[in-house]
Design an enzyme around this catalytic site. Structure first.
Site, PDB file in Angstrom:
ATOM      1  N   ALA A  18       3.147  -1.028   4.872  1.00  0.00           N
ATOM      2  CA  ALA A  18       2.611  -1.055   6.240  1.00  0.00           C
ATOM      3  C   ALA A  18       2.093  -2.436   6.643  1.00  0.00           C
ATOM      4  O   ALA A  18       2.090  -2.777   7.833  1.00  0.00           O
ATOM      5  CB  ALA A  18       1.510  -0.011   6.384  1.00  0.00           C
ATOM      6  N   HIS A  63      12.656  -3.434   1.955  1.00  0.00           N
ATOM      7  CA  HIS A  63      12.230  -2.096   2.371  1.00  0.00           C
ATOM      8  C   HIS A  63      13.171  -1.043   1.821  1.00  0.00           C
ATOM      9  O   HIS A  63      14.390  -1.247   1.796  1.00  0.00           O
ATOM     10  CB  HIS A  63      12.175  -1.963   3.894  1.00  0.00           C
ATOM     11  CG  HIS A  63      11.192  -2.890   4.502  1.00  0.00           C
ATOM     12  ND1 HIS A  63       9.838  -2.676   4.395  1.00  0.00           N
ATOM     13  CD2 HIS A  63      11.347  -4.058   5.164  1.00  0.00           C
ATOM     14  CE1 HIS A  63       9.206  -3.675   4.986  1.00  0.00           C
ATOM     15  NE2 HIS A  63      10.096  -4.524   5.455  1.00  0.00           N
ATOM     16  N   ASN A  79       7.852  -6.052  -0.865  1.00  0.00           N
ATOM     17  CA  ASN A  79       7.814  -4.886   0.018  1.00  0.00           C
ATOM     18  C   ASN A  79       6.346  -4.721   0.410  1.00  0.00           C
ATOM     19  O   ASN A  79       5.550  -4.135  -0.335  1.00  0.00           O
ATOM     20  CB  ASN A  79       8.334  -3.626  -0.671  1.00  0.00           C
ATOM     21  CG  ASN A  79       8.370  -2.445   0.304  1.00  0.00           C
ATOM     22  OD1 ASN A  79       7.816  -2.516   1.405  1.00  0.00           O
ATOM     23  ND2 ASN A  79       9.007  -1.362  -0.111  1.00  0.00           N
ATOM     24  N   ARG A  99       6.257  11.865  -2.760  1.00  0.00           N
ATOM     25  CA  ARG A  99       6.114  12.322  -1.368  1.00  0.00           C
ATOM     26  C   ARG A  99       7.332  11.857  -0.561  1.00  0.00           C
ATOM     27  O   ARG A  99       7.931  10.843  -0.883  1.00  0.00           O
ATOM     28  CB  ARG A  99       4.885  11.686  -0.689  1.00  0.00           C
ATOM     29  CG  ARG A  99       3.598  11.807  -1.436  1.00  0.00           C
ATOM     30  CD  ARG A  99       2.721  12.907  -0.827  1.00  0.00           C
ATOM     31  NE  ARG A  99       1.328  12.724  -1.167  1.00  0.00           N
ATOM     32  CZ  ARG A  99       0.815  12.784  -2.386  1.00  0.00           C
ATOM     33  NH1 ARG A  99       1.602  12.992  -3.413  1.00  0.00           N
ATOM     34  NH2 ARG A  99      -0.480  12.611  -2.579  1.00  0.00           N
ATOM     35  N   PRO A 127       0.786  -1.232   0.000  1.00  0.00           N
ATOM     36  CA  PRO A 127       0.000   0.000   0.000  1.00  0.00           C
ATOM     37  C   PRO A 127       0.818   1.281   0.000  1.00  0.00           C
ATOM     38  O   PRO A 127       1.790   1.410   0.736  1.00  0.00           O
ATOM     39  CB  PRO A 127      -0.842  -0.113   1.281  1.00  0.00           C
ATOM     40  CG  PRO A 127      -0.229  -1.198   2.080  1.00  0.00           C
ATOM     41  CD  PRO A 127       0.470  -2.111   1.120  1.00  0.00           C
ATOM     42  N   ASN A 128       0.364   2.188  -0.831  1.00  0.00           N
ATOM     43  CA  ASN A 128       0.870   3.556  -0.966  1.00  0.00           C
ATOM     44  C   ASN A 128       2.194   3.662  -1.716  1.00  0.00           C
ATOM     45  O   ASN A 128       2.658   4.766  -1.979  1.00  0.00           O
ATOM     46  CB  ASN A 128       0.964   4.247   0.409  1.00  0.00           C
ATOM     47  CG  ASN A 128      -0.398   4.298   1.085  1.00  0.00           C
ATOM     48  OD1 ASN A 128      -1.368   4.696   0.440  1.00  0.00           O
ATOM     49  ND2 ASN A 128      -0.503   3.863   2.325  1.00  0.00           N
ATOM     50  N   GLU A 145      12.050 -10.196   1.989  1.00  0.00           N
ATOM     51  CA  GLU A 145      11.396  -8.971   2.477  1.00  0.00           C
ATOM     52  C   GLU A 145      12.259  -7.777   2.063  1.00  0.00           C
ATOM     53  O   GLU A 145      13.466  -7.782   2.279  1.00  0.00           O
ATOM     54  CB  GLU A 145      11.280  -9.052   4.006  1.00  0.00           C
ATOM     55  CG  GLU A 145      10.668  -7.813   4.615  1.00  0.00           C
ATOM     56  CD  GLU A 145      10.509  -7.921   6.137  1.00  0.00           C
ATOM     57  OE1 GLU A 145      10.588  -9.033   6.703  1.00  0.00           O
ATOM     58  OE2 GLU A 145      10.307  -6.851   6.754  1.00  0.00           O
ATOM     59  N   ARG A 200      13.337   3.358  12.662  1.00  0.00           N
ATOM     60  CA  ARG A 200      12.257   4.353  12.625  1.00  0.00           C
ATOM     61  C   ARG A 200      11.324   4.179  13.837  1.00  0.00           C
ATOM     62  O   ARG A 200      11.761   3.743  14.885  1.00  0.00           O
ATOM     63  CB  ARG A 200      11.524   4.249  11.276  1.00  0.00           C
ATOM     64  CG  ARG A 200      12.456   4.523  10.087  1.00  0.00           C
ATOM     65  CD  ARG A 200      11.752   4.405   8.763  1.00  0.00           C
ATOM     66  NE  ARG A 200      10.685   5.388   8.634  1.00  0.00           N
ATOM     67  CZ  ARG A 200       9.772   5.358   7.652  1.00  0.00           C
ATOM     68  NH1 ARG A 200       9.816   4.403   6.742  1.00  0.00           N
ATOM     69  NH2 ARG A 200       8.830   6.266   7.592  1.00  0.00           N
TER      70      ARG A 200
HETATM   71  O1  CA2 Z   1      10.708   1.441   3.724  1.00  0.00           O
HETATM   72  C1  CA2 Z   1       9.820   0.791   3.164  1.00  0.00           C
HETATM   73  O2  CA2 Z   1       9.941   0.325   2.045  1.00  0.00           O
HETATM   74  C2  CA2 Z   1       8.472   0.618   3.863  1.00  0.00           C
HETATM   75  O3  CA2 Z   1       7.977  -0.677   3.530  1.00  0.00           O
HETATM   76  C3  CA2 Z   1       7.579   1.691   3.322  1.00  0.00           C
HETATM   77  C4  CA2 Z   1       6.204   1.705   3.993  1.00  0.00           C
HETATM   78  C5  CA2 Z   1       6.327   1.706   5.505  1.00  0.00           C
HETATM   79  O4  CA2 Z   1       5.027   1.571   6.074  1.00  0.00           O
HETATM   80  C6  CA2 Z   1       7.219   0.581   6.004  1.00  0.00           C
HETATM   81  O5  CA2 Z   1       7.343   0.703   7.407  1.00  0.00           O
HETATM   82  C7  CA2 Z   1       8.595   0.670   5.374  1.00  0.00           C
HETATM   83  C8  CA2 Z   1       5.424   2.965   3.594  1.00  0.00           C
HETATM   84  C9  CA2 Z   1       5.107   2.992   2.137  1.00  0.00           C
HETATM   85  C10 CA2 Z   1       4.405   4.274   1.850  1.00  0.00           C
HETATM   86  O6  CA2 Z   1       4.812   4.635   0.558  1.00  0.00           O
HETATM   87  C11 CA2 Z   1       5.104   5.917   0.281  1.00  0.00           C
HETATM   88  C12 CA2 Z   1       6.029   6.115  -0.683  1.00  0.00           C
HETATM   89  C13 CA2 Z   1       6.396   7.383  -0.988  1.00  0.00           C
HETATM   90  C14 CA2 Z   1       5.800   8.439  -0.374  1.00  0.00           C
HETATM   91  C15 CA2 Z   1       4.842   8.212   0.595  1.00  0.00           C
HETATM   92  C16 CA2 Z   1       4.483   6.942   0.910  1.00  0.00           C
END
Ligand code: CA2
Length: 171
Positions: free
Chosen positions: A94, A117, A91, A35, A27-28, A115, A124
């Site tokens: 969340a 990231h 990846n 961002r 997600p996201n 996995e 974090r």
């Molecule tokens: O560091 C990573 O790849 C994460 O999987 C990214 C997730 C976060 O919840 C994990 O703890 C670590 C967040 C992905 C959100 O994606 C965005 C990408 C760019 C800008 C905003 C959000």
């Protein structure tokens, strides 16, 4: 080329079989590059997918990369990889920190999964410091920016080839 005695052809060095690798992002991550560049960098997910396909071609691996905001869809894709892929990079974003469904899906499909990231979640917030999916994975690559995906691809290709040569006894 000179014909060999008895008409035998010179043995070509055996090329290892093409591998098939599924790369999933959760997600996201479709927002990548738009961002929080200080955490996630400026490359888009489409850039990352293109880089993985290109590096995969160099390594003899066909890469299929997808993204979803939906846990069930990620589970479906993992389940569909059974018998179709050699390994997965995931990846889970969340969902990494919450999803028993993804843990079960990885275990059920019995394919090696890495996995991945972009950031280093262990450095974090506290809620990012545990991974539900880690115990179902063979390895984890995190903290190298989007390079984590490429390093994970290189790593799993080496891992698969090493496993294959252990089985056949050939190096
Ligand atoms: O560091 C990573 O790849 C994460 O999987 C990214 C997730 C976060 O919840 C994990 O703890 C670590 C967040 C992905 C959100 O994606 C965005 C990408 C760019 C800008 C905003 C959000």
């Amino acid at each position: 080329m000179k014909p060999r005695p008895g008409g035998a052809r010179a043995a070509k060095p055996a090329r290892p079989p093409t591998l098939s690798i599924l790369v999933l992002s959760g997600p996201n991550l479709q927002l990548l590059g738009t961002r929080e560049p200080e955490i996630y960098g400026r490359e888009t997910l489409a850039d990352v997918h293109a880089r993985l396909e290109a590096r995969g071609a160099e390594l003899g691996a066909r890469v299929t990369a997808r993204q979803s905001n939906h846990e069930g869809e990620l589970c479906d894709w993992i389940g569909g990889a059974r018998g179709e892929r050699d390994a997965m990079l995931l990846n889970a974003a969340a969902y990494t920190h919450t999803s028993l469904a993804l843990f079960d899906a990885i275990k059920a499909v019995a394919l090696p999964c890495v996995e991945v990231h972009i950031s280093n979640p262990e450095a974090r917030e506290a809620f990012r410091q545990s991974s539900r999916i880690a115990p179902a994975c063979v390895a984890k690559v995190s903290g190298f920016g989007v390079e984590s995906y490429v390093l994970a691809l290189e790593g799993i290709v080496r891992w698969l080839r090493a496993r294959a040569s252990l089985k056949t006894g050939k190096r």
